[in-house]
Design an enzyme around this catalytic site. Structure first.
Site, short mmCIF file in Angstrom:
data_model
loop_
_atom_site.label_atom_id
_atom_site.label_comp_id
_atom_site.label_asym_id
_atom_site.label_seq_id
_atom_site.Cartn_x
_atom_site.Cartn_y
_atom_site.Cartn_z
N CYS B 84 0.70 -1.23 0.02
CA CYS B 84 -0.25 -0.01 0.20
C CYS B 84 0.65 1.34 -0.11
O CYS B 84 0.42 2.34 -0.22
CB CYS B 84 -0.96 -0.20 1.29
SG CYS B 84 -1.70 -1.59 1.74
N HIS B 333 -9.02 4.20 -1.10
CA HIS B 333 -7.62 3.53 -0.89
C HIS B 333 -7.58 2.36 -2.19
O HIS B 333 -7.33 1.51 -1.79
CB HIS B 333 -7.41 3.05 0.34
CG HIS B 333 -6.10 2.43 0.72
ND1 HIS B 333 -5.14 2.92 0.25
CD2 HIS B 333 -5.77 1.43 1.78
CE1 HIS B 333 -4.10 2.12 0.51
NE2 HIS B 333 -4.43 1.30 1.48
#
Lengths: 135, 382
Positions: B84, B333
């Site tokens: 991420c 996200h």
């Protein structure tokens, strides 16, 4: 999960063997080629007793694909009595019984099946240490 | 010392579930927006921030794919991966490309296409950011790792779950303004507290959503940037650090030591302290990560990461406004793209979007459960 990938982990998954740095004595699980404490490359196998205590836990409601047949299950961070912390499922306990500090012991159980390659994988889980009362 | 590095173009495509768009079309969209914003139409290199295109859409080799389909020519183009934290890591690679004098103009594109697989498959792919053999093998999802950290944090510092629920409320507060955000609405504290439990103590609304998105920024030297604008946004400090991959191997489970290291490096390079930071984009993938980030980057004492939040200091007008375009929670996200969204949003705020008068801003992007953290300090040039 294919066969060799699971097979080569058996000493760790079935026997809970990690490593000990022969220079500074630092214990690791899984085994490490380089000691995280003193950077030594000298290490030997180390057999853990399979006992420890829960330092954190959670109950999973939304599992990864290969674990969806296991619901419900709990996972925990377990501090082994020798020091290292490992991640494992908790078994033989109800979700509401779990608490930080609970003492647990290793058992060998089925971790997953129905994965893409159809291999049934066993490995360590931990269960609360309890005094069994005979019925 | 070579010239400062500046950001001269930003392109932020709408985050969401884009059934009609492929990975490449998402990337091209933000690239065209960044070109238009910058006024240039050619770059010397491309860095792609992406976590898992191979698993999500069975497509690797994104550097060449995107350079090809965006018509960038035969330029060097590679993918940068740090779970991420891929976007922030790609941005720092781009920074190095300019700072070293190797390139005049660099394009950094973050892109992730997550919705072409079913949610349980997504959960499995995201777990690849953890230690596959010793965490994910045991059925630990990514949410679960954060839940383990959160319960320990609550235990060690006597913090209630409801106190951490403030962070999604803060991020959502700014979302109606954010045109590219996935959820453009405010939410209440009660909504977070009472939403379904995903992995106790984490609720659904503590977690950033699965989505598609792409963000691009264009970098060049300050000297070149001044040909385009009188007030370029400068990258005054960057830091990237790593920690143990597995949560269980951390010396301290409730400290993001990579955030400590990365922020120290970035502050030192920028010549600032946490007190100098006017605004911040922090990695609020899970509420607990917001609290740890604030503590470990020096904005709060250990165990007191919720204090300023509960006092209202992270809203616009407060001491340290956070996540001005919705953060990971409300903007969304799209994992490997997130770090580039954060930079683009910070640039927009520093340029002046009519909401805050900020001179120095910080972006923090986390990979995995904290095994990679990048911190960038951006400054409005005078």
């Amino acid at each position: 999960m294919n066969v060799p990938r699971h097979w080569r982990e058996q000493i760790r998954r079935y026997r809970l063997v990690g490593s000990k740095c022969t220079d500074c004595g630092r214990l690791s699980f899984p085994n490490r080629a380089v000691c995280p404490k003193c950077n030594s490359r000298n290490n030997e196998n180390y057999q853990y007793a399979g006992r420890g205590k829960i330092i954190s836990f959670t109950n999973i409601n939304s599992p990864p694909k290969e674990h969806k047949y296991n619901l419900p299950y709990a996972v925990a961070l377990i501090e082994l009595m020798e020091g290292p912390v490992i991640t494992a499922q908790i078994t033989d306990a109800r979700a509401e019984e779990l608490e930080i500090g609970m003492e647990v012991e290793m058992v060998t159980r089925k971790i997953m099946e129905y994965n893409d390659d159809g291999i049934i994988c066993y490995g360590y889980k931990f269960r609360p240490i309890v005094e069994y009362a005979h019925p | 010392m070579s010239d400062n590095v500046a950001v001269i173009g930003v392109g932020l495509s709408k985050v969401g579930e884009h059934w009609e768009k492929s990975l490449r079309s998402l990337a091209i969209e933000s690239i065209w927006m960044a070109f238009e914003d910058s006024g240039i139409d050619k770059v010397d290199a491309l860095y792609v921030g992406n976590m898992s295109s191979g698993s999500f859409v069975e497509q690797e080799h994104l550097g060449a794919l995107i350079a090809d389909f965006a018509g960038l020519g035969p330029i060097p183009a590679v993918k940068v991966e740090a779970a991420c934290g891929s976007g922030g890591a790609a941005f720092i690679e781009g920074y190095i490309g300019i700072k070293s004098g190797m390139y005049d103009y660099v394009l950094v594109t973050g892109v992730e296409k997550m919705t072409d697989v079913l949610p349980s498959k997504t959960t499995s792919i995201l777990a690849n950011a953890s230690d596959r053999d010793y965490e994910a093998f045991h059925g630990v999802s990514f949410v679960a790792l954060n839940a383990l950290v959160m319960r320990r944090y609550m235990h060690e510092f006597n913090v209630k779950r409801e106190e951490l629920s403030i962070f999604p409320v803060i991020s959502h507060k700014n979302a109606p303004f954010s045109k590219h955000a996935m959820y453009r609405k405010e939410i209440s504290l009660e909504a977070v507290v009472n939403s379904p439990i995903i992995a106790d103590p984490l609720t659904l609304m503590d977690c950033a959503p699965i989505c598609d998105g792409s963000a691009s920024v264009i970098l060049c030297s300050e000297k070149k940037a001044r040909e385009f604008t009188d007030t370029p946004i400068l990258v005054s400090g960057v830091g990237l650090a790593t920690d143990t991959l597995g949560v269980h191997d951390r010396k301290n489970i409730t400290t993001l030591s990579a955030a400590v290291e990365a922020s120290k490096k970035a502050y030192k390079m920028a010549g600032v302290t946490p007190k100098d930071i006017d605004i911040a984009e922090i990695h609020d993938a899970f509420s607990i990560m917001s609290a740890l980030s604030l503590e470990d980057m020096g904005f709060a004492k250990k165990g007191q990461g919720t204090k300023m939040a509960l006092e209202g200091q992270h809203y616009i007008g407060g001491e340290l406004p956070l996540n001005l375009y919705g953060g990971l929670k409300a903007r969304g996200h799209p994992v490997g793209a997130t770090g580039v969204y954060q930079i683009g949003e910070l640039v927009s705020s520093l340029r002046g979007d009519g909401r805050v008068d900020a001179e120095i801003g910080l972006a923090e992007n986390i990979g995995g459960s904290g095994a990679t953290v990048s911190v960038c300090v951006l400054k409005r040039g005078d």
